[in-house]
Design a protein around this motif. Sequence first.
Motif, PDB file in Angstrom:
ATOM      1  N   ASP A   1      80.152  65.927   2.258  1.00 51.66           N
ATOM      2  CA  ASP A   1      80.928  64.695   2.154  1.00 51.66           C
ATOM      3  C   ASP A   1      80.752  64.085   0.760  1.00 51.66           C
ATOM      4  O   ASP A   1      79.708  63.508   0.452  1.00 51.66           O
ATOM      5  N   PRO A   2      81.752  64.210  -0.109  1.00 48.77           N
ATOM      6  CA  PRO A   2      81.633  63.679  -1.472  1.00 48.77           C
ATOM      7  C   PRO A   2      81.298  62.193  -1.521  1.00 48.77           C
ATOM      8  O   PRO A   2      80.729  61.728  -2.519  1.00 48.77           O
ATOM      9  N   ALA A   3      81.633  61.436  -0.482  1.00 45.81           N
ATOM     10  CA  ALA A   3      81.349  60.003  -0.473  1.00 45.81           C
ATOM     11  C   ALA A   3      79.852  59.718  -0.456  1.00 45.81           C
ATOM     12  O   ALA A   3      79.423  58.600  -0.763  1.00 45.81           O
ATOM     13  N   LEU A   4      79.045  60.731  -0.095  1.00 47.96           N
ATOM     14  CA  LEU A   4      77.596  60.553  -0.034  1.00 47.96           C
ATOM     15  C   LEU A   4      76.895  61.044  -1.303  1.00 47.96           C
ATOM     16  O   LEU A   4      75.661  61.097  -1.348  1.00 47.96           O
ATOM     17  N   ARG A   5      77.679  61.392  -2.321  1.00 46.66           N
ATOM     18  CA  ARG A   5      77.104  61.854  -3.587  1.00 46.66           C
ATOM     19  C   ARG A   5      77.158  60.723  -4.608  1.00 46.66           C
ATOM     20  O   ARG A   5      78.228  60.164  -4.869  1.00 46.66           O
TER      21      ARG A   5
ATOM     22  N   ALA B   1      74.716  55.318  -8.944  1.00 47.96           N
ATOM     23  CA  ALA B   1      75.654  54.353  -8.360  1.00 47.96           C
ATOM     24  C   ALA B   1      76.414  54.922  -7.174  1.00 47.96           C
ATOM     25  O   ALA B   1      76.749  56.110  -7.135  1.00 47.96           O
ATOM     26  N   ASP B   2      76.688  54.045  -6.223  1.00 51.45           N
ATOM     27  CA  ASP B   2      77.567  54.346  -5.092  1.00 51.45           C
ATOM     28  C   ASP B   2      78.957  53.817  -5.438  1.00 51.45           C
ATOM     29  O   ASP B   2      79.149  52.593  -5.505  1.00 51.45           O
ATOM     30  N   PRO B   3      79.930  54.693  -5.681  1.00 51.44           N
ATOM     31  CA  PRO B   3      81.257  54.217  -6.085  1.00 51.44           C
ATOM     32  C   PRO B   3      81.955  53.387  -5.020  1.00 51.44           C
ATOM     33  O   PRO B   3      82.821  52.573  -5.337  1.00 51.44           O
TER      34      PRO B   3
ATOM     35  N   LEU C   1      78.771  47.004 -11.579  1.00 45.78           N
ATOM     36  CA  LEU C   1      77.802  47.469 -10.607  1.00 45.78           C
ATOM     37  C   LEU C   1      76.841  46.348 -10.214  1.00 45.78           C
ATOM     38  O   LEU C   1      76.585  45.429 -10.993  1.00 45.78           O
ATOM     39  N   LYS C   2      76.306  46.453  -9.017  1.00 43.60           N
ATOM     40  CA  LYS C   2      75.287  45.532  -8.536  1.00 43.60           C
ATOM     41  C   LYS C   2      73.987  46.306  -8.382  1.00 43.60           C
ATOM     42  O   LYS C   2      73.875  47.201  -7.543  1.00 43.60           O
ATOM     43  N   VAL C   3      72.996  45.968  -9.181  1.00 44.61           N
ATOM     44  CA  VAL C   3      71.719  46.678  -9.142  1.00 44.61           C
ATOM     45  C   VAL C   3      70.887  46.170  -7.971  1.00 44.61           C
ATOM     46  O   VAL C   3      70.589  44.971  -7.873  1.00 44.61           O
ATOM     47  N   THR C   4      70.518  47.067  -7.081  1.00 45.24           N
ATOM     48  CA  THR C   4      69.695  46.696  -5.929  1.00 45.24           C
ATOM     49  C   THR C   4      68.276  47.242  -6.030  1.00 45.24           C
ATOM     50  O   THR C   4      67.374  46.725  -5.374  1.00 45.24           O
TER      51      THR C   4
END
Length: 308
Positions: A19-23, A42-44, A82-85
């Motif tokens: 699942d590319p969404a998890l990369r 980053a999570d796009p 981006l939001k750094v967590t």
Amino acid sequence: MSEAILTKATAQIEAAKADPALRPVITAFFDEATFTVSYVVADPATREAAIIDSVLDYDAAAGRTSTASADRIVAHVTSENLKVTWLLETHAHADHLSAAPYLQEKLGGKLAIGREILRVQDVFGKLFNAGTEFARDGSQFDHLFADGETFMIGSIPAIVLHVPGHTPADMAYVAGDAAFVGDTLFMPDYGTARADFPGGDARQLYRSIRRLLSLPRETRLFMCHDYKAPGRDTFAWETTVEEQRGGNVHVHDGVSENEFVEMRTSRDSTLAVPNLILPSVQVNIRGGHFPQPESNGVSYIKIPINAI
């Protein structure tokens, strides 16, 4: 327990392959002065991100810091919205100062490292005679990770692997299908990290590396350093488990634990002390903060004489 953790990490990597969404989207920032690679992971989908192994520029001769390297990361995070967590450290580095406090002030996020940092704080707290004002409980960090602990970067799952040997506290962060291995492995043509620092152990390093190389062969591996192996003209920092297993000059498949320990011990005995080890470790065991200013308002780094 270790097998269960590897099984979980493998399942996460396999899911990300499907699942590319998890990369994660990974952007590297190379600091040639210290040969260090920092990463924004980053999570796009959610725009949440982690920063791994940041660098604070430090002029040892002048005792001055600057933030050019960290500001490149700030600019990228800002431009990509981006939001750094998370601000993640793979270990208490001996070759560069962490910019985590500066980045946390600019971008937010929780500062984290492995829980074995307590052992490193104890050893180096004594070396630097840091006194009772230096807490040796990891409280300089927002979170201390345990082996096998999981967390999220937005919607991307991540798992932490304890990989000691270079230091007792080294951690690898596996986010989606990508593993950030810190100072365990270098590129296949350069080999592996040293294991002669206080608390280091070549035998333990071998076992940690084999643990990493037990991950699926397609797993993307991201190095913390590159020094350009002889015959290679460009810096590089991304490889795979398969490439490491097939071609790492120190620890490819077929190299036994005893052979590795003999090689690593012999090689380490010839290596010079890193240029920035005394300021770096002194600051990094404090989560990137400098020692408290003295009565004149100036912070000082100690240089122990004839102690290492």
